[in-house]
Enzyme design. Structure first.
Site, PDB file in Angstrom:
ATOM      1  N   ASN A  10       0.570  -1.464  -0.065  1.00 38.66           N
ATOM      2  CA  ASN A  10      -0.052  -0.245  -0.308  1.00 38.66           C
ATOM      3  C   ASN A  10       1.313   1.055  -0.218  1.00 38.66           C
ATOM      4  OD1 ASN A  10      -1.668   2.242   0.131  1.00 38.66           O
ATOM      5  ND2 ASN A  10      -2.458   1.579   2.425  1.00 38.66           N
ATOM      6  N   TRP A  11       1.322   1.889  -1.169  1.00 39.09           N
ATOM      7  CA  TRP A  11       1.981   3.349  -1.374  1.00 39.09           C
ATOM      8  C   TRP A  11       1.137   4.434  -0.680  1.00 39.09           C
ATOM      9  CZ3 TRP A  11       4.285   2.957  -7.038  1.00 39.09           C
ATOM     10  CH2 TRP A  11       4.614   2.172  -7.475  1.00 39.09           C
ATOM     11  N   LYS A  12       0.268   4.214  -0.269  1.00 34.98           N
ATOM     12  CA  LYS A  12      -0.403   5.404   0.139  1.00 34.98           C
ATOM     13  C   LYS A  12      -0.579   6.776  -0.136  1.00 34.98           C
ATOM     14  CE  LYS A  12      -0.234   3.322   4.860  1.00 34.98           C
ATOM     15  NZ  LYS A  12       0.226   3.056   5.915  1.00 34.98           N
ATOM     16  N   HIS A  95      -9.641   1.277   5.040  1.00 31.70           N
ATOM     17  CA  HIS A  95      -7.788   1.601   6.042  1.00 31.70           C
ATOM     18  C   HIS A  95      -8.198   2.264   7.044  1.00 31.70           C
ATOM     19  CE1 HIS A  95      -3.677   2.999   6.584  1.00 31.70           C
ATOM     20  NE2 HIS A  95      -3.767   0.843   5.687  1.00 31.70           N
ATOM     21  N   GLU A  97      -6.820   4.737   8.337  1.00 27.67           N
ATOM     22  CA  GLU A  97      -6.248   5.841   7.834  1.00 27.67           C
ATOM     23  C   GLU A  97      -7.079   6.918   7.170  1.00 27.67           C
ATOM     24  OE1 GLU A  97      -2.740   5.364   5.302  1.00 27.67           O
ATOM     25  OE2 GLU A  97      -1.801   4.859   7.163  1.00 27.67           O
ATOM     26  N   GLU A 165      -5.901  -4.848  10.358  1.00 29.77           N
ATOM     27  CA  GLU A 165      -4.010  -4.214  10.550  1.00 29.77           C
ATOM     28  C   GLU A 165      -5.292  -3.178  12.180  1.00 29.77           C
ATOM     29  OE1 GLU A 165      -2.338  -3.025   6.895  1.00 29.77           O
ATOM     30  OE2 GLU A 165      -4.119  -1.444   6.858  1.00 29.77           O
ATOM     31  N   GLY A 171       2.324   2.127  10.317  1.00 30.89           N
ATOM     32  CA  GLY A 171       3.767   3.067  10.739  1.00 30.89           C
ATOM     33  C   GLY A 171       4.885   3.586  12.395  1.00 30.89           C
ATOM     34  N   SER A 211       4.131  -2.551   9.947  1.00 31.93           N
ATOM     35  CA  SER A 211       5.006  -2.729  10.425  1.00 31.93           C
ATOM     36  C   SER A 211       6.035  -3.526   9.955  1.00 31.93           C
ATOM     37  CB  SER A 211       5.528  -2.077  11.566  1.00 31.93           C
ATOM     38  OG  SER A 211       4.938  -0.406  11.862  1.00 31.93           O
ATOM     39  N   GLY A 232       3.360  -0.923   4.143  1.00 33.40           N
ATOM     40  CA  GLY A 232       2.831   0.093   3.761  1.00 33.40           C
ATOM     41  C   GLY A 232       4.435   0.775   3.709  1.00 33.40           C
ATOM     42  N   GLY A 233       5.451   1.091   4.665  1.00 35.62           N
ATOM     43  CA  GLY A 233       6.489   1.721   4.454  1.00 35.62           C
ATOM     44  C   GLY A 233       7.285   1.279   3.231  1.00 35.62           C
TER      45      GLY A 233
HETATM   46  P1  13P Z   1       2.821   0.313   7.254  1.00 32.08           P
HETATM   47  O1  13P Z   1       3.726  -0.941   6.816  1.00 32.08           O
HETATM   48  O2  13P Z   1       4.338   1.425   7.251  1.00 32.08           O
HETATM   49  O3  13P Z   1       3.028  -0.176   8.971  1.00 32.08           O
HETATM   50  O4  13P Z   1       1.857  -0.044   7.287  1.00 32.08           O
HETATM   51  C1  13P Z   1       1.237  -0.146   7.049  1.00 32.08           C
HETATM   52  C2  13P Z   1      -0.943  -0.577   6.676  1.00 32.08           C
HETATM   53  O5  13P Z   1      -1.222   0.472   7.161  1.00 32.08           O
HETATM   54  C3  13P Z   1      -0.655  -0.780   5.195  1.00 32.08           C
HETATM   55  O6  13P Z   1      -2.203  -0.590   5.086  1.00 32.08           O
END
Ligand code: 13P
Length: 248
Positions: A10-12, A95, A97, A165, A171, A211, A232-233
């Site tokens: 997920n590149w966000k 998600h 967020e 999640e 994050g 994470s 994510g990251g």
């Molecule tokens: P991180 O891997 O950066 O913690 O993000 C997880 C995430 O929200 C994937 O959708």
């Protein structure tokens, strides 16, 4: 019942056309022998170029949201048909967020999920508790509600991917332990069995997200109920290939 693992990035709101194309070009040879399904869910505006960049590889391109209406006066939104036009296969829905910053509710998650399924997209429906909820021992209650309302009315639950999640792990660098993630995902599977049918629950792909990285992916993926990751990251760099190749 064997479930094919599924690792999705997920590149966000990260990357540009140039950096995205470069990363996909570098990832392609590194992930081509993967024994799992692989996807990158990218910002909507990057979809056309990333689909082109991933062409001929085993990387599918996904979106990070979809509107629930077929079309109409919804300024700024993107429909399932528009995503399909570009060959998008997966779409992240609900998600944390989006729940936190954009007013997403279990009801809108449900509407978006039904719309995605109707259009032939595979929804990746995100669920998970906040730190306060976990500390107050409300994790199961929160998941019960998110699953019951968010997945209401789905005919074939096997067509849905669930991503667990825990909000406190996103994050933050604070991953759920292998045991915490396994225990909660096993609970989600049991709940899906109750809401739908026990046999279908055994077939549903459930990812862990929060994470997850090149260092901890092996331990998480070794858990019997964890079928993949939503990254994510670590999906913004070549570490993503290490996660995809977790079994090598
Ligand atoms: P991180 O891997 O950066 O913690 O993000 C997880 C995430 O929200 C994937 O959708």
């Amino acid at each position: 019942m064997s479930r094919k693992p599924f690792i999705a990035g997920n590149w966000k709101m990260n990357m540009t056309v140039e950096s995205g194309k470069k990363l996909i070009k570098e990832l392609k040879p590194l992930v081509k022998k993967a024994n799992c399904d692989v996807a990158l869910c990218v910002p909507a505006i990057l979809i056309p170029e990333m689909v082109k960049a991933a062409k001929g590889s085993n990387i599918s391109i996904g979106a990070q949201n979809v509107h629930f209406a077929e079309k109409g006066a919804y300024t700024g939104e993107i429909s399932a048909d528009m995503l399909k036009d570009y060959g998008v296969k997966y779409v992240i829905i609900g998600h944390s967020e989006r729940r936190q910053y954009f007013g997403e509710t279990d009801e809108t998650v449900n509407k978006r999920t039904l719309t995605a399924l109707n259009a032939g997209l595979t929804p990746i429906v995100c669920v998970g508790e906040t730190l306060d909820e976990r500390e107050e021992d409300l994790t199961e209650e929160v998941l019960d509600r998110q699953l019951k309302v968010g997945l209401n009315g789905i005919e074939d639950i096997k067509k849905v991917v669930i991503a667990y999640e825990p909000v406190w792990a996103i994050g933050t660098g604070k991953t759920a332990t292998d045991e915490q993630a396994q225990e909660t995902i096993a609970y989600i599977r049991k709940k899906i069995g109750e809401l739908f049918c026990p046999k279908c629950a055994e077939e549903v792909i459930i990812q862990y997200g929060g994470s997850m990285n090149a260092g901890n992916c092996k331990g998480l993926m070794a858990q019997p109920d964890i079928d993949g990751g939503l990254i994510g990251g670590a999906s913004l760099k070549l570490d993503f290939a290490t996660i995809v190749n977790f079994d090598k």
